[in-house]
Design an enzyme around this catalytic site. Structure first.
Site, PDB file in Angstrom:
ATOM      1  N   GLU A 210      30.307  -6.580   5.857  1.00  0.00           N
ATOM      2  CA  GLU A 210      31.593  -7.072   6.364  1.00  0.00           C
ATOM      3  C   GLU A 210      32.515  -5.896   6.683  1.00  0.00           C
ATOM      4  O   GLU A 210      33.144  -5.844   7.744  1.00  0.00           O
ATOM      5  CB  GLU A 210      32.292  -7.958   5.313  1.00  0.00           C
ATOM      6  CG  GLU A 210      31.500  -9.177   4.875  1.00  0.00           C
ATOM      7  CD  GLU A 210      30.603  -8.917   3.668  1.00  0.00           C
ATOM      8  OE1 GLU A 210      30.281  -7.745   3.380  1.00  0.00           O
ATOM      9  OE2 GLU A 210      30.215  -9.903   3.022  1.00  0.00           O
ATOM     10  N   ASP A 211      32.608  -4.972   5.729  1.00  0.00           N
ATOM     11  CA  ASP A 211      33.493  -3.812   5.893  1.00  0.00           C
ATOM     12  C   ASP A 211      33.067  -2.973   7.093  1.00  0.00           C
ATOM     13  O   ASP A 211      33.902  -2.586   7.919  1.00  0.00           O
ATOM     14  CB  ASP A 211      33.455  -2.977   4.608  1.00  0.00           C
ATOM     15  CG  ASP A 211      34.548  -1.925   4.555  1.00  0.00           C
ATOM     16  OD1 ASP A 211      35.710  -2.268   4.862  1.00  0.00           O
ATOM     17  OD2 ASP A 211      34.245  -0.777   4.202  1.00  0.00           O
TER      18      ASP A 211
END
Ligand SMILES: *[C@@H]1O[C@H](CO)[C@@H](O)[C@H](O)[C@H]1NC(C)=O
Length: 132
Positions: A65-66
Site C-alpha cells: 500500500e505504502d
C-alpha cells in the site's frame, strides 16, 4: 481513504481526521510507512491514476500500500477522508480465525478530538487488565 475494521490488535486502521483534514494515521503496524493503511482502506480515482503514469503495486510484503501510494506521488493534503470524515467503518479486514477484542484506544486529544472518538463506540475492546 476510510477506516478498516478488524485490522491488527488495534481493531481498526484509520486516517486520523480533524476538521475534515487528515492529521495522521491510527494503525497497529506503522513500520516507518508514510501511508500506514490497509489495502482495503483506500480507493484511487482512475483518471488520477492514469495522470500519475499508472504505477504498479510493488511486491514487497507489508509495504504494498505504502509503495503504491508513494508511487502515485499523492500528497497527504490530497487525501479525501471518506465514510463521513472517517467516522464510519464500512469495510473490514476479515480473517478465517476469530478476532480478539481490540486494545484500548489511548486517552489522548488525538482520540477525543478527532474521528477516532466516533469509531471508538463502534468497537469491542479488551477489558482493562485486572477486570473481567
Ligand atoms: C467533514 O468535516 C468538515 C469540517 O468539519 C465538514 O465541513 C464536512 O461537512 C464534513 N463532511 C462530512 C461528510 O461529514
Amino acid at each position: 481513504m476510510f477506516p478498516v475494521g478488524l485490522v491488527t490488535r488495534l481493531g481498526v486502521s484509520s486516517p486520523i481526521v480533524s476538521d475534515g483534514k487528515l492529521i495522521g494515521f491510527y494503525d497497529g503496524w506503522i513500520a516507518g510507512r508514510k501511508f500506514p493503511v490497509d489495502m482495503a482502506g483506500f480507493a484511487v480515482n482512475v483518471q488520477f491514476y492514469i495522470q500519475r503514469e499508472a504505477p504498479m503495486m510493488p511486491y514487497s510484503v507489508g509495504f504494498e500500500e505504502d509503495g503504491f501510494l508513494k508511487a502515485l506521488r499523492i500528497k497527504p493534503e490530497e487525501i479525501e477522508p471518506l465514510a463521513d470524515n472517517c467516522t464510519k467503518i464500512l469495510v473490514w479486514h476479515t480473517r478465517t480465525v476469530k478476532s480478539v477484542p481490540a486494545l484500548q484506544m489511548p486517552d489522548t486529544d488525538k482520540v477525543s478530538k478527532t474521528n477516532l472518538n466516533y469509531l471508538k463506540p463502534q468497537m469491542v475492546f479488551q477489558s482493562p487488565f485486572g477486570l473481567s
